[in-house]
Every structure is written in structure tokens, then in C-alpha cells.
Design a protein around this motif. Structure first.
Motif, mmCIF file in Angstrom:
data_model
loop_
_atom_site.group_PDB
_atom_site.id
_atom_site.type_symbol
_atom_site.label_atom_id
_atom_site.label_comp_id
_atom_site.label_asym_id
_atom_site.label_seq_id
_atom_site.Cartn_x
_atom_site.Cartn_y
_atom_site.Cartn_z
ATOM 1 N N PHE A 17 43.437 45.767 43.057
ATOM 2 C CA PHE A 17 42.419 45.377 42.085
ATOM 3 C C PHE A 17 41.045 45.793 42.593
ATOM 4 C CE2 PHE A 17 45.951 42.364 41.865
ATOM 5 C CZ PHE A 17 46.368 42.609 40.570
ATOM 6 N N PRO A 18 40.390 46.712 41.893
ATOM 7 C CA PRO A 18 39.133 47.266 42.391
ATOM 8 C C PRO A 18 37.952 46.296 42.360
ATOM 9 C CG PRO A 18 39.650 48.192 40.237
ATOM 10 C CD PRO A 18 40.816 47.339 40.644
ATOM 11 N N ASP A 19 37.948 45.325 41.469
ATOM 12 C CA ASP A 19 36.798 44.424 41.462
ATOM 13 C C ASP A 19 37.234 42.975 41.682
ATOM 14 O OD1 ASP A 19 37.309 43.076 39.033
ATOM 15 O OD2 ASP A 19 35.817 44.183 37.900
ATOM 16 N N TRP A 20 36.265 42.184 42.134
ATOM 17 C CA TRP A 20 36.567 40.822 42.544
ATOM 18 C C TRP A 20 37.042 39.958 41.391
ATOM 19 C CZ3 TRP A 20 33.922 36.692 40.565
ATOM 20 C CH2 TRP A 20 32.707 36.954 39.919
ATOM 21 N N GLN A 21 36.587 40.233 40.172
ATOM 22 C CA GLN A 21 37.014 39.434 39.029
ATOM 23 C C GLN A 21 38.527 39.594 38.780
ATOM 24 O OE1 GLN A 21 34.075 39.941 36.057
ATOM 25 N NE2 GLN A 21 34.433 37.906 35.205
#
Length: 138
Positions: A17-21
Motif C-alpha cells: 500500500f503506497p500511502d498511509w491511508q
């Protein structure tokens, strides 16, 4: 699978998952998969004190292995305790006590939590080790 292998597996999954969200959504999903804790088990002695949310933790020993059951009234907190349950459930007290749980820092999740929630991660890890200590043979 060793505790270190389980930690690496989680870090590998989160790296997709590339972003924290998106990582948080994944962690929340892990929390939803936790075994349900019966309401009658959600007592004060199982509450992890100091957490912003209510977090209950139960530990039992069977055949020399510690088994955890946890729940929270917050979806993100439930997901975070699910990470620890996944890593430590089914391990011996000695293995749990000697484990470095700093893998949670490598997830990158802590950086996006409010300070009180980030502190809750430390409290969860400490309580899981404390429960394992209760089963440890001197």
C-alpha cells in the motif's frame, strides 16, 4: 512460522500500500477479522489502562502457548491490537518476552497517529508481554 517471520510478513503486506491511508484501511480490516470477544469478558481487569480508546485484552495458556483475545471500541485501535495478536498469539511465554516489537515502528503507521494513539501501541505491547509473564515459569 517464527515471530520474526510473522513481523516480516506484516511489513511485506503493508508495503503493497503506497500511502498511509490505504495502510490504515488494511489494518482496520485486520481488526474486523479478530475473533469476537464476548461482552461478558469486557471487564475492568482486561482493560488496557492509559489508552484513549477502550481496549480489552485477555490471555490464556494452553499446551504451553499463550492465546490472546482482544477488542476495542475504536476500529483503528482494534486493528492495531490485531497486529500484535497476529504476531504473538500461539507463542510460548518465553518467546513473547524475548521479542522485540519495534516492527510496529517500521510499519509507518505510528507517524500518522495522534500522540495518545501512538502511545497506546506501546501500552498494548507492554500489556501483552505482561500477560505472557504471568504464564512464565520461573
Amino acid at each position: 512460522m517464527s515471530i520474526a517471520d510473522k513481523q516480516q510478513e506484516i511489513l511485506g503486506e503493508l508495503s503493497f500500500f503506497p500511502d498511509w491511508q490505504e495502510r490504515y484501511e488494511y489494518v482496520i480490516g485486520l481488526g474486523r477479522k479478530l475473533s469476537a470477544m464476548p461482552e461478558e469478558m469486557k471487564t475492568g481487569d482486561k482493560l488496557i489502562k492509559g489508552c484513549q480508546s477502550q481496549v480489552w485484552l485477555d490471555a490464556r495458556i494452553s499446551d504451553g502457548k499463550v492465546h490472546y483475545l482482544a477488542d476495542s471500541d475504536s476500529v483503528i485501535t482494534k486493528g492495531m491490537i490485531a497486529l500484535f495478536v497476529r504476531v504473538l498469539d500461539g507463542e510460548t511465554p518465553d518467546a513473547i518476552l524475548s521479542t522485540d516489537l519495534s516492527f510496529i515502528d517500521k510499519t509507518g503507521l505510528k507517524e500518522h497517529l495522534a500522540p495518545t494513539r501512538a502511545n497506546a501501541l506501546n501500552l498494548m505491547a507492554t500489556q501483552m508481554k505482561q500477560r505472557a509473564l504471568e504464564f512464565s515459569v520461573p
